[in-house]
Write a protein that holds these residues in place. Structure first.
Motif: not given
Ligand code: CO
Length: 216
Positions: A106, A109-113, A117, A124
């Motif tokens: 996760a 990935q370029s995602k709002d989690l 986060n 990251r």
């Protein structure tokens, strides 16, 4: 998948197994704990800490969270380390990651989690620290495997940054800190052979917490 009621049946069988030929098993177990290992691993249901190590009740003090993160402001993991090192006097601290880790994936990935986060930001940050090495790996699966390993390594560094570990190690020569990766594809446990004395020496340039306390 077993049913909810099955859990209590399983528990009865487990008690019978443990007490067969050892009727005071639970009487002894309830007296004290004296584990030599602190295990910090992922919450993933497939990575069963005690089972994969062949450990028995009382042998391993355990902390698990998403992607085996050791964050300095996480009161939970910091309390576990403090208690395990200063009160239980564990001889070894293990950070165990695993390939196919959903938390690590996760974080790639370029995602709002959402709520995850800030938690996965720790991973990251590991990517950023090792960006050159990771970006040079073309195969995405191999890059993912390598981030799992580097995350273990950096979380070991975070363990070594704690005052409890630094002070106890200087006085007693333990705990030793180890980084492992569990390979779900084969069941194999891999020791990353991190160089604990070298890392301790390196980080003490900046993170040395062995001096006199401000509050003494
Ligand atoms: Co995981």
């Amino acid at each position: 998948m077993f049913s909810y009621d099955q859990i209590f049946e399983n528990n009865k069988k487990w008690i019978a197994e443990k007490t067969a030929g050892n009727s005071d098993f639970f009487a002894k177990l309830s007296q004290d704990q004296n584990p030599e290992y602190l295990y910090i691993g992922c919450s993933d249901s497939r990575v069963t800490a005690e089972e994969l190590m062949g450990a028995q009740p009382g042998e391993v003090f355990i902390h698990r969270n998403v992607a085996n993160v050791v964050a300095a402001i996480d009161l939970n993991v910091m309390s576990v380390i403090h208690y395990a090192v200063l009160h239980l006097g564990v001889k070894h601290i293990v950070v165990c990651g695993h390939y196919n880790c959903g938390g690590v994936k996760a974080a790639m990935q370029s995602k709002d989690l959402g709520l995850l986060n800030p938690w996965l930001r720790n991973i990251r940050d590991v990517y950023r620290l090792h960006k050159d090495e990771l970006n040079a790996i073309e195969d995405e699966h191999l890059r993912y495997d390598r981030l799992v390993e580097l995350n273990v390594q950096e979380q070991c560094v975070n363990v070594i940054k704690t005052s409890a570990v630094q002070q106890r190690f200087i006085r007693e020569g333990y705990p030793l800190v180890h980084g492992w990766v569990f390979d779900l594809r084969t069941g194999r446990l891999k020791d990353l052979n991190i160089d604990f004395p070298h890392i301790l020496h390196e980080i003490q340039e900046i993170y040395n917490l062995t001096g006199e306390s401000w509050f003494d």
